[in-house]
Design an enzyme around this catalytic site. Structure first.
Site, short mmCIF file in Angstrom:
data_model
loop_
_atom_site.label_atom_id
_atom_site.label_comp_id
_atom_site.label_asym_id
_atom_site.label_seq_id
_atom_site.Cartn_x
_atom_site.Cartn_y
_atom_site.Cartn_z
N LYS A 77 39.36 32.56 30.06
CA LYS A 77 39.76 32.81 31.44
C LYS A 77 39.86 31.45 32.15
O LYS A 77 39.01 30.58 31.93
CB LYS A 77 38.73 33.71 32.12
CG LYS A 77 39.10 34.15 33.52
CD LYS A 77 38.07 35.14 34.08
CE LYS A 77 38.44 35.63 35.47
NZ LYS A 77 37.49 36.64 35.99
N SER B 51 39.21 40.91 37.85
CA SER B 51 39.99 39.70 37.96
C SER B 51 40.37 39.09 36.61
O SER B 51 41.29 38.28 36.57
CB SER B 51 39.22 38.67 38.77
OG SER B 51 38.04 38.29 38.09
N SER C 218 34.88 42.66 36.91
CA SER C 218 36.06 41.90 36.48
C SER C 218 36.25 41.74 34.97
O SER C 218 37.28 41.25 34.53
CB SER C 218 36.06 40.52 37.11
OG SER C 218 36.38 40.62 38.48
#
Lengths: 107, 494
Positions: B76, B151, B175
């Site tokens: 990420k 997210s 997330s």
């Protein structure tokens, strides 16, 4: 910091443009006047949502600042890395002689 | 070979069916050909990946390589990667190249994992749809008109589209688990303090935790084995011994007590989700577990508490982005105040600004007690609900999200409607517990639905065991997104 209202009943006393401008100043974010209505509406809807907290009975409840109620982990104060200034400053928008450059602040 | 799990790739690499370089090249080729549909990557690190793969092949040839050696993963884009852009999905950091690696990046590299690049995300991890990314929305490989969740949306989309075998994510309010649910994957949010936050761009420091997104619980266990560590660079890292998360995967779950919270099955839960989650619970019963109705009576206060605590911490954490030391700086500032205000106006997107303003409000004089302190008191009530429940049950099960993936644009104009997505995932973060999302079927319109299991503090091994056993008895996790336009070459090269 003074806001236009001093009650917590936000559903009836939503924050107003002046409040948003004051908050934006505190947060050091410029907000264009033409966006102010939209930002104010959104912040009010969020504050209405979080205002549900006031229904909760929390007398004698200790606030929980850490999920494990742990105290901060400490380590010995030892030098573990040598000077890395050049690498760290490589991301800076403006530097000179190892210093970060900003607009003049002292007359 | 992109259909393989980590566990399968480990065998193939050791059996010399293909090398890590070949595997990495295959994934890089897939990303090049397919990712324009999904926008799951912000940065692809081809050269570096191939170099790591060469080193992995050498280690594999010596015969003592660790599990992840030569396995292509992606990070990420909020984990700092030395020499590689770490944007956090924001214009603010669209020029930020960290001079160091996050601890988990270092841990995974030390385990021999090959990083293919950095995945798309909601800006500063604030969002449940990946639509707030400066680099554009990522798309759900199951249905490209839908969001992949957020997210960690790009991390989930990349695995679902088989553009990485597993990815790292971070979970502040759901997330990892919500995008895993939307994309038919297994995603684990470890206990607060289990995985180092050092080098992970902070959003809400008392809630943030990094974890893996993978195809199976077994793969998630292999990832967590490498990711978890005590780290004296993270003052909130917890110094307790980590388990071998693979070792207990095959333990029997006969007699396992599963708590089913009544609050997670009330109004607002989509019918398909309710049906599939109940079917999963029935499957567990067949496997020898017992179901126990429980109550988590403060669940309804999780959203209001979270949307005070997270913005408050965010407003403090994001004050470091001031246009002076790194990140975006506005043109021609007339003075220092102008530099701060315009750099932050231009560098942050709408949702980030909203949360900073709400946080500044909640922390300001005269409001602190009514909001921040109150929210922290409610947080303890939420935690106590779980502590009470775990005296009666071993794990807690329910839906991850009230609905399957929603359409791109469907909720982006109304922040509050987006926040309501997180109702079942936020309590885990507020309490600091661990949670996992695993696929439990497809909705009537062919979208993945996830089952959430919540475990006690540091019970990751138990959660992975319980999830793995489900995956030994069902094949929901084996269903893959219907990827179109894959070239024949890629399809035949399995």
């Amino acid at each position: 910091m003074a806001f236009a209202q001093n009650q917590f009943n936000l559903v009836e006393n939503p924050v107003k443009h002046d409040d948003i401008n004051a908050l934006a100043h505190l947060a050091r974010i410029n907000i264009n006047d033409d966006l102010l209505d939209n930002v104010t509406d959104n912040i009010n809807s969020i504050l209405s949502l979080v205002d549900q907290l006031q229904q909760a009975s929390t007398d004698d409840v200790e606030p929980m600042y850490h999920p494990l109620d742990a105290t901060q982990q400490l380590r010995a104060d030892e030098v573990t890395e040598t000077d890395n200034r050049q690498a760290l400053q490589a991301n800076a928008p403006a530097t000179e002689a190892g210093l970060f450059l900003v607009p003049q602040v002292i007359e | 070979m992109h259909h393989y799990t980590i566990a399968e790739l480990m065998k193939s690499l050791r059996n010399k069916e293909f090398s890590s370089v070949e595997l990495t090249q295959h994934y890089l080729e897939r990303i090049k050909q397919l990712d324009s549909q999904f926008n799951s990557y912000i940065t692809v690190s081809s050269e570096q990946a191939l170099l790591s793969a060469q080193q992995a092949d050498q280690a594999l040839a010596k015969g003592n390589a660790s599990d992840l050696c030569g396995i292509p993963i992606a990070h990420k884009d909020l984990f700092c990667t030395q020499g590689t852009l770490t944007s956090c999905g924001s214009k603010m950091l669209s020029n930020f190249v960290p001079p160091y690696n996050a601890t988990i990046v270092e841990n995974l590299a030390n385990a021999g994992a090959v990083s293919l690049g950095k995945t798309n995300m909601d800006e500063f991890a604030m969002g449940s749809s990946n639509e707030s990314s400066f680099y554009g929305a990522s798309k759900n490989p199951w249905n490209i008109d839908c969001v992949p969740g957020g997210s960690s949306g790009g991390s989930a989309a990349a695995v679902a589209a088989q553009l990485a075998v597993a990815t790292t994510g971070s979970d502040t309010g759901g997330s990892i688990r919500q995008p895993a649910s939307f994309c038919g994957l297994t995603g684990l949010k470890p206990t607060y303090g289990r995985v180092s936050r050092w080098g992970m761009v902070a959003y809400a420091s008392s809630l943030d935790q990094a974890g893996p997104i993978a195809r199976t619980a077994e793969d998630a266990a292999i990832m967590l084995n490498a990711m978890a560590s005590f780290d004296d660079k993270d003052s909130t890292s917890v110094d307790i011994e980590k388990s071998d998360y693979k070792a207990s995967l095959n333990d029997s779950i006969k007699g396992l007590r599963i708590g089913v919270p009544e609050e997670y099955f009330q109004d607002g839960l989509d019918n398909d989700v309710a049906t599939l989650v109940n079917a999963a619970l029935a499957e567990y019963e067949k496997m020898g577990a017992t179901l126990h109705p429980i109550s988590l009576p403060h669940t309804h206060l999780a959203i209001p508490a979270y949307y005070v605590i997270a913005p408050a911490e965010a407003s403090a954490n994001l004050s470091r982005f001031d246009g002076v030391r790194y990140g975006h700086r506005c043109d021609d500032p007339k003075d220092l105040m102008d530099l701060y205000k315009r750099s932050r106006e231009e560098g942050f997107g709408d949702e980030v600004k909203r949360r900073i303003l709400v946080g500044a409000y909640a922390l300001s004089a005269g409001y602190y007690d009514a909001y921040y302190r109150k929210a922290q008191q409610v947080r303890r009530l939420i935690k106590q609900d779980f502590v009470d429940a775990f005296t009666q049950v071993d794990v807690i099960a329910g839906p991850v999200v009230p609905n399957p993936a929603f359409g791109i644009g469907e909720k982006s104009t109304n922040p509050v409607s987006m926040y309501l997505e997180d109702i079942y995932t936020l309590p885990t973060n507020l309490a600091g517990l661990c949670g996992i999302s695993l696929p439990c079927g497809l909705s009537s319109d062919n979208k993945p639905v996830g089952l959430q299991l919540t475990g006690n503090y540091f019970a990751e091994a138990k959660l992975l065991n319980v999830a793995h056993q489900f995956q030994q008895h069902t094949d929901h996790h084996k269903k893959t997104a219907p990827i179109s336009n894959a070239s024949n070459k890629l399809n035949s090269n399995q």
